[in-house]
Structure formats: structure tokens, C-alpha cells
Design a protein around this motif. Structure first.
Motif, short mmCIF file in Angstrom:
data_model
loop_
_atom_site.label_atom_id
_atom_site.label_comp_id
_atom_site.label_asym_id
_atom_site.label_seq_id
_atom_site.Cartn_x
_atom_site.Cartn_y
_atom_site.Cartn_z
N PRO A 203 0.81 -1.07 -0.05
CA PRO A 203 0.06 0.00 -0.10
C PRO A 203 0.89 1.26 0.08
N VAL A 204 1.93 1.25 0.54
CA VAL A 204 2.96 2.57 0.66
C VAL A 204 3.37 2.82 -0.95
N LEU A 205 3.63 1.67 -1.59
CA LEU A 205 4.10 1.77 -2.99
C LEU A 205 2.63 2.46 -3.86
N ASP A 206 1.43 1.90 -3.54
CA ASP A 206 0.42 2.38 -4.27
C ASP A 206 0.15 3.92 -3.86
N TRP A 207 0.22 4.27 -2.62
CA TRP A 207 0.21 5.65 -2.28
C TRP A 207 1.18 6.52 -2.92
N VAL A 208 2.32 6.25 -3.05
CA VAL A 208 3.38 7.22 -3.58
C VAL A 208 3.15 7.13 -5.23
N LYS A 209 2.61 6.14 -5.76
CA LYS A 209 2.18 5.98 -7.01
C LYS A 209 1.46 7.24 -7.49
N GLY A 210 0.59 7.72 -6.42
CA GLY A 210 -0.15 8.92 -6.78
C GLY A 210 0.28 10.29 -6.67
N THR A 211 1.62 10.39 -5.93
CA THR A 211 2.12 11.77 -5.66
C THR A 211 3.61 11.70 -5.95
N GLY A 212 4.21 11.34 -4.87
CA GLY A 212 5.76 11.47 -4.81
C GLY A 212 6.54 10.81 -5.99
N LEU A 213 5.95 9.61 -6.44
CA LEU A 213 6.55 8.89 -7.29
C LEU A 213 6.36 9.33 -8.93
N ARG A 214 5.45 10.38 -8.84
CA ARG A 214 4.95 10.59 -10.29
C ARG A 214 6.09 11.30 -11.47
N PRO A 215 7.02 11.89 -10.63
CA PRO A 215 8.26 12.30 -11.62
C PRO A 215 9.02 11.17 -12.24
N ILE A 216 9.27 10.02 -11.30
CA ILE A 216 9.83 8.95 -11.85
C ILE A 216 8.88 8.25 -12.83
N LEU A 217 7.88 7.97 -12.57
CA LEU A 217 6.79 7.48 -13.42
C LEU A 217 6.78 8.21 -14.86
N THR A 218 6.77 9.24 -14.98
CA THR A 218 6.67 10.22 -16.00
C THR A 218 8.17 10.09 -16.84
N ALA A 219 9.09 10.11 -16.07
CA ALA A 219 10.57 10.31 -16.80
C ALA A 219 10.80 8.95 -17.32
N LEU A 220 10.17 7.66 -16.62
CA LEU A 220 10.34 6.37 -17.58
C LEU A 220 9.28 5.86 -18.23
N ALA A 221 8.24 6.78 -18.74
CA ALA A 221 7.04 6.30 -19.33
C ALA A 221 7.52 5.66 -20.76
N ASP A 222 8.72 5.96 -21.40
CA ASP A 222 9.11 5.31 -22.54
C ASP A 222 9.98 4.27 -22.47
N ASP A 223 10.33 3.77 -21.11
CA ASP A 223 11.11 3.03 -20.73
C ASP A 223 10.85 1.85 -19.91
N PRO A 224 9.93 1.10 -20.38
CA PRO A 224 9.21 0.23 -19.26
C PRO A 224 10.08 -0.66 -18.61
N GLU A 225 11.26 -1.13 -19.31
CA GLU A 225 12.11 -2.25 -18.53
C GLU A 225 12.65 -1.69 -17.40
N THR A 226 13.26 -0.30 -17.58
CA THR A 226 13.86 0.32 -16.38
C THR A 226 12.87 0.88 -15.29
N ARG A 227 11.61 1.42 -15.78
CA ARG A 227 10.63 1.42 -14.69
C ARG A 227 10.12 0.34 -14.11
N ASP A 228 9.89 -0.92 -14.71
CA ASP A 228 9.78 -2.06 -14.04
C ASP A 228 10.67 -2.42 -13.03
N ALA A 229 12.24 -2.38 -13.53
CA ALA A 229 13.11 -2.64 -12.43
C ALA A 229 13.24 -1.76 -11.17
N PHE A 230 12.78 -0.57 -11.44
CA PHE A 230 12.87 0.44 -10.22
C PHE A 230 11.88 0.28 -9.42
N LEU A 231 10.69 -0.22 -10.02
CA LEU A 231 9.47 -0.65 -9.22
C LEU A 231 9.67 -1.86 -8.38
N ASN A 232 10.37 -2.71 -8.97
CA ASN A 232 10.72 -3.95 -8.17
C ASN A 232 11.67 -3.94 -7.04
#
Length: 265
Positions: A203-232
Motif C-alpha cells: 500500500p505504501v507503493l500504491d500511495w506514492v504512485k499517486g504523488t511523490g513517485l509521479r516524476p519517476i513514472l513520467t521520466a520512465l514512461a517510454d522505458d518500461p524495462e527500467t521502470r519495472d526494474a525500479f518499481l521491483n
């Protein structure tokens, strides 16, 4: 160093924890004094999907209220769900927004931490208030919490240094009090640490996906492999930092509050 990209926003993700996120705004609103006008003019800076802006209309049903945001996605949601006769929404950048007419209340909920040097905007906003009007805001004060330290460490490791906000994103309550008292305001400043008990898996990951993590998710929008590695990696780190209990996952969250009333009313 990576150049920060303006984050894109997902109203549905943000609203998954709407109850917990709205509580600090309700606590802030409870400390706002009576406004000087019979039909107050109110601005909500960084209104997001408009769910807390609607609380202003409940407190001041005769007010003219405008919620401002720079996210088209958030404004679209706000227009559909909350716009009314005395409540509307408009696109604006908080970094440059100025009151076009005297206001009774300028309020902001968990937005100013995204605005570098936001305290430098205070003179213009106070000048835009009627005598007896109020500037009120709350900002997260948890940039030293494990959720944010781990996020920054992993961002550096994944080549995203400079993408995220840092500890100096907000001031201390005492610093805010000083800046606003120097502008002739009577200031009420305080801090609160909420102990949210979150439910569900990660749930903490789910929380930050809505706010503080948005810059990371935006920066990696076109790089799903790096995004998934970061999230894991981040998911595993958060599980250790915020272990689940039989009652849910405790998530301490410090926030800073300021209510500044312009003298003269």
C-alpha cells in the motif's frame, strides 16, 4: 544529471487514498478564521481532482471559488465531478499565479512542495488578500522518511539523479512563521505526524504512485524495462521499511501547516 520532467498525473490513482489525503486539508480548514466578505472570493492553488476544493463550498456556500491546477487530467476530473454555480476550475501555474482581484482566502493543499522557492511568492499572495483575509496551506514534511529516502537512493542508482524533490522542498514551521509575520500577518504554524494505516498489498507503493513517485513514472514512461526494474527494487525496499501487520500497514506521515491572517481587517 537528469533534467526534471514535469510529472503527468493520474486522478484515479491519486484518489485511491482520498480519505487519508483529505484529512490534513480538513484539519487545515478547521483553523481558518472567518473571512472578511459576505460573499468571499477564494482560490485553491493546486486543486487536483477538486475533491477537497468542494469542501470549501461546504464551509462557505456563498463564496466564489476557483480551483487552479496545471494538470489537464486533474482539471478534467474536477470539472466533471465538482464544478457548479459558485465553484469552477481553471488552468494556472502556481509559480506565476497572481490574484486578479482581491481575495478573502488563498489556500493550498499539498502543492507548494512542488514549487521551488514558493515562499518567495508569499508577498504577492498576501498583497492580493483583503484586510482580514487568509493564506492557508499544508505541505508534506516527510522528505526524510524512508519512503522518500529510498526513492531518491534508487533514482540515483537507476540514472535518475535530480528527478525528485529533496529535503529542502519545504521550510520548517518556524521559518514559514517568520516569513509571513514579516509581511504583517498573524501566523498560526504547526506540524502533525499522521499514522495512516493502509490496507492492501504494497500500500505504501500504491500511495506514492499517486504523488511523490509521479516524476519517476513520467521520466520512465517510454522505458518500461527500467521502470519495472525500479518499481521491483522499490517495492522490496518499502516492504522492509514498512512491514505489514495483521491490522494493515502503518505509514507515518509528517505534515506542516500554516494559517496566516493579513492584519488590518
Amino acid at each position: 544529471m537528469t533534467t526534471p520532467t514535469p510529472p503527468t498525473w493520474d486522478p484515479a490513482q491519486y484518489l485511491r487514498h482520498a480519505g487519508h489525503r483529505a484529512r490534513p486539508f480538513a484539519d487545515l480548514l478547521a483553523r481558518v478564521p472567518d473571512l472578511p466578505s459576505a460573499r468571499p472570493r477564494i482560490a485553491d492553488l493546486g486543486c487536483g481532482p477538486g475533491n477537497v476544493t468542494a469542501l470549501l463550498a461546504g464551509r462557505w456556500p456563498t463564496a466564489r471559488i476557483t480551483g487552479y491546477d496545471n494538470s489537464t487530467e486533474m482539471l478534467d476530473r474536477a470539472h466533471v465531478e465538482h464544478a457548479g454555480e459558485n465553484l469552477d476550475f481553471a488552468h494556472a501555474d502556481v509559480r506565476t499565479w497572481l490574484p486578479a482581484e482581491p481575495h478573502d482566502l488563498i489556500i493550498s493543499n499539498a502543492t507548494l512542495q512542488w514549487v521551488p522557492g514558493h515562499a518567495d511568492r508569499f508577498p504577492d499572495w498576501i498583497a492580493g488578500l483583503r484586510d482580514g483575509g487568509t493564506l492557508a496551506f499544508q505541505v508534506p514534511g516527510n522528505f526524510d522518511a524512508p519512503s522518500h529516502r529510498l526513492m531518491r537512493d534508487l533514482a540515483d542508482r537507476h540514472g535518475l539523479a535530480g528527478t525528485l524533490r529533496h529535503q529542502d522542498a519545504v521550510l520548517t514551521p518556524a521559518a514559514y512563521l517568520s516569513r509571513l509575520a514579516d509581511l504583517g500577518c498573524a501566523v498560526d504554524a504547526w506540524e502533525t505526524t499522521y499514522l495512516h494505516v493502509l490496507q492492501g498489498q504494497d500500500p505504501v507503493l500504491d500511495w506514492v504512485k499517486g504523488t511523490g513517485l509521479r516524476p519517476i513514472l513520467t521520466a520512465l514512461a517510454d522505458d518500461p524495462e527500467t521502470r519495472d526494474a525500479f518499481l521491483n527494487d522499490y517495492r522490496q525496499a518499502l516492504r522492509e521499511a514498512y512491514p505489514a501487520t495483521p491490522h494493515g500497514t502503518p505509514f507515518p506521515f509528517r505534515r506542516v501547516f500554516v494559517v496566516a491572517r493579513k492584519e488590518g481587517g
